[in-house]
Design a protein around this motif. Structure first.
Motif, PDB file in Angstrom:
ATOM      1  N   GLU A 134       0.840  -1.202   0.000  1.00 40.89           N
ATOM      2  CA  GLU A 134       0.000   0.000   0.000  1.00 40.89           C
ATOM      3  C   GLU A 134       0.877   1.255   0.000  1.00 40.89           C
ATOM      4  OE1 GLU A 134      -3.065  -0.215  -0.669  1.00 40.89           O
ATOM      5  OE2 GLU A 134      -3.964   1.691  -0.113  1.00 40.89           O
ATOM      6  N   CYS A 144       0.837   4.073  -2.954  1.00 43.05           N
ATOM      7  CA  CYS A 144       0.599   5.510  -2.720  1.00 43.05           C
ATOM      8  C   CYS A 144       1.694   6.352  -3.362  1.00 43.05           C
ATOM      9  CB  CYS A 144       0.548   5.809  -1.218  1.00 43.05           C
ATOM     10  SG  CYS A 144      -0.921   5.164  -0.418  1.00 43.05           S
ATOM     11  N   LEU A 146      -2.226   9.000  -3.941  1.00 46.09           N
ATOM     12  CA  LEU A 146      -3.341   8.610  -3.070  1.00 46.09           C
ATOM     13  C   LEU A 146      -4.636   9.095  -3.712  1.00 46.09           C
ATOM     14  CD1 LEU A 146      -4.318   7.268  -0.534  1.00 46.09           C
ATOM     15  CD2 LEU A 146      -3.820   9.349   0.728  1.00 46.09           C
ATOM     16  N   SER A 149      -7.639   3.704  -5.097  1.00 48.62           N
ATOM     17  CA  SER A 149      -7.148   2.942  -3.946  1.00 48.62           C
ATOM     18  C   SER A 149      -8.283   2.231  -3.216  1.00 48.62           C
ATOM     19  CB  SER A 149      -6.373   3.846  -2.975  1.00 48.62           C
ATOM     20  OG  SER A 149      -7.225   4.804  -2.414  1.00 48.62           O
ATOM     21  N   GLN A 176       1.189  15.662   0.613  1.00 50.32           N
ATOM     22  CA  GLN A 176       0.216  14.646   1.012  1.00 50.32           C
ATOM     23  C   GLN A 176       0.762  13.671   2.050  1.00 50.32           C
ATOM     24  OE1 GLN A 176      -1.557  12.857  -2.571  1.00 50.32           O
ATOM     25  NE2 GLN A 176      -3.507  13.543  -1.713  1.00 50.32           N
ATOM     26  N   GLU A 182      -1.458  12.833   5.016  1.00 50.60           N
ATOM     27  CA  GLU A 182      -2.636  12.063   4.597  1.00 50.60           C
ATOM     28  C   GLU A 182      -2.252  10.613   4.283  1.00 50.60           C
ATOM     29  OE1 GLU A 182      -6.142  12.211   1.270  1.00 50.60           O
ATOM     30  OE2 GLU A 182      -4.663  13.825   1.245  1.00 50.60           O
ATOM     31  N   ILE A 183      -1.087  10.444   3.657  1.00 51.70           N
ATOM     32  CA  ILE A 183      -0.651   9.080   3.322  1.00 51.70           C
ATOM     33  C   ILE A 183      -0.296   8.304   4.596  1.00 51.70           C
ATOM     34  CG2 ILE A 183       1.107   7.715   2.118  1.00 51.70           C
ATOM     35  CD1 ILE A 183       1.187   9.837  -0.046  1.00 51.70           C
ATOM     36  N   HIS A 194      -3.429   7.216   6.026  1.00 48.89           N
ATOM     37  CA  HIS A 194      -3.984   6.150   5.185  1.00 48.89           C
ATOM     38  C   HIS A 194      -3.302   4.808   5.482  1.00 48.89           C
ATOM     39  CE1 HIS A 194      -5.702   4.338   1.542  1.00 48.89           C
ATOM     40  NE2 HIS A 194      -4.497   3.875   1.269  1.00 48.89           N
TER      41      HIS A 194
END
Ligand code: A3P
Length: 303
Positions: free
Chosen positions: A50, A54, A59, A64, A228, A231-232, A235
């Motif tokens: 994952e 990304c 993302l 995804s 990002q 955020e990643i 995630h």
């Protein structure tokens, strides 16, 4: 024990015993742009996949949200390589559309990389991996934690009914799929300088996920998605991946055996073996590790 499939008795270095598996999958046509995530099972493969996804694809939630297994196919040996899977791999990616994250693709190479997962020993991977210089990211995890994780996995997915002590014996003598553990690990570790292989540690991903992500981005020659990153990281958190139907493997793997209550995303911690292994089992692991690593410069998990 009898419910374990593909139980192959083999010792630590005995590659020839894999001879039967040296079949057509080794001619699989590789591309220089391919990116492989390789590992011994239960070492953090899904997490690494994952992460790579990304970085490479961006993302993009519309993509995804597809099951990771479809976005990042699992390449195994022939018995498990169906014509459909080969065809799917050959025609990847299926999301070949312009999208905002497109700049995160490997632009220098001018094509979309295929992202492929494998648990194969390096010498059993397709021959073209080496000649095409496709990139491999190998993730390694403390074998004691791997053993605990694999024990639960084997209960759930293969219907294992024995006790943990017997499972430790099976693990140390490699009577399970994709072992022996050290043979798998060292096949990549020993070539990390000459071939395209980046070795990640599950424990380092825990300690500094951003740092490991930056290492992977540099290795893959993709831009670091500075804006990002938070955020990643969110995630990729265990909680998030456990709740995410695209990564928690629940819909794809449930029903193989009756529900045992064991989740694929089980605990996601470092050092779970300390809660589980007895003094005697720890000693057996230590002797096994010292024996298997006696001629190796592999520095971790020796204590
Ligand atoms: P546990 O069984 O110890 O919880 P693999 O993907 O190679 O099969 O590895 C599975 C192991 O990685 C499981 O370990 C799983 O919980 C853990 N894992 C998966 N995603 C994770 C994440 N985002 N953070 C930490 N651990 C994760």
């Amino acid at each position: 024990v009898s419910s374990l499939v593909n139980v192959v008795p083999h010792s630590f270095t005995a590659l020839p015993q894999y001879a039967d598996f040296h079949t057509a999958h080794r001619s699989f046509p590789c591309r220089s742009s391919d990116i492989w995530v390789a590992s011994h099972p239960k070492s953090g493969t899904t997490w690494t996949q994952e992460l790579v996804w990304c970085l490479v694809r961006g993302l993009d939630h519309s993509l995804s949200s597809k099951p990771l297994m479809n976005r990042f196919p699992f390449f195994e040996w022939d018995s498990l390589m169906t014509p459909e899977l080969v065809q799917a791999l050959e025609s990847m990616p299926d999301d070949n559309v312009e999208k905002p994250g497109a700049q995160w693709r490997i632009l220098e190479r001018g094509d979309d990389p295929r992202l492929i997962k494998t648990h194969l020993h390096r010498e059993l991977m397709p021959r073209g991996v080496r000649s095409s210089k496709s990139k491999i990211i190998y993730v390694v995890r403390d074998p004691r934690d791997v053993c605990v994780s694999l024990f639960h996995h084997t209960i759930k997915f293969l219907g294992y009914t024995g006790d943990f002590d017997h499972f430790v014996d099976m693990f140390l003598s490699a009577r399970y799929e994709f072992g022996p553990y050290w043979s798998n690990v060292l096949s990549f570790w020993n070539k990390r300088k000459s071939d395209n292989i980046l070795v990640l540690k599950y424990e380092d991903m825990h300690a500094d996920l951003v740092g490991e992500m930056v290492r992977v981005a540099k290795y893959l020659e993709v831009p670091i998605p500075e804006n990002q990153l938070p955020e990643i990281v969110e995630h990729l958190s265990f909680r998030n991946m456990k709740d995410n139907p695209a990564t928690n493997n629940e819909s794809t793997m449930d029903g193989l055996v009756e529900n045992t209550g064991v989740k694929f995303m089980r605990k996601g911690i470092v050092g779970d073996h300390k809660n589980v292994l007895s003094v005697d089992q720890l000693k057996r692991f230590q002797v096994w590790t010292q024996t298997c690593l006696k001629d190796s410069d592999f520095p971790y998990y020796r204590d």
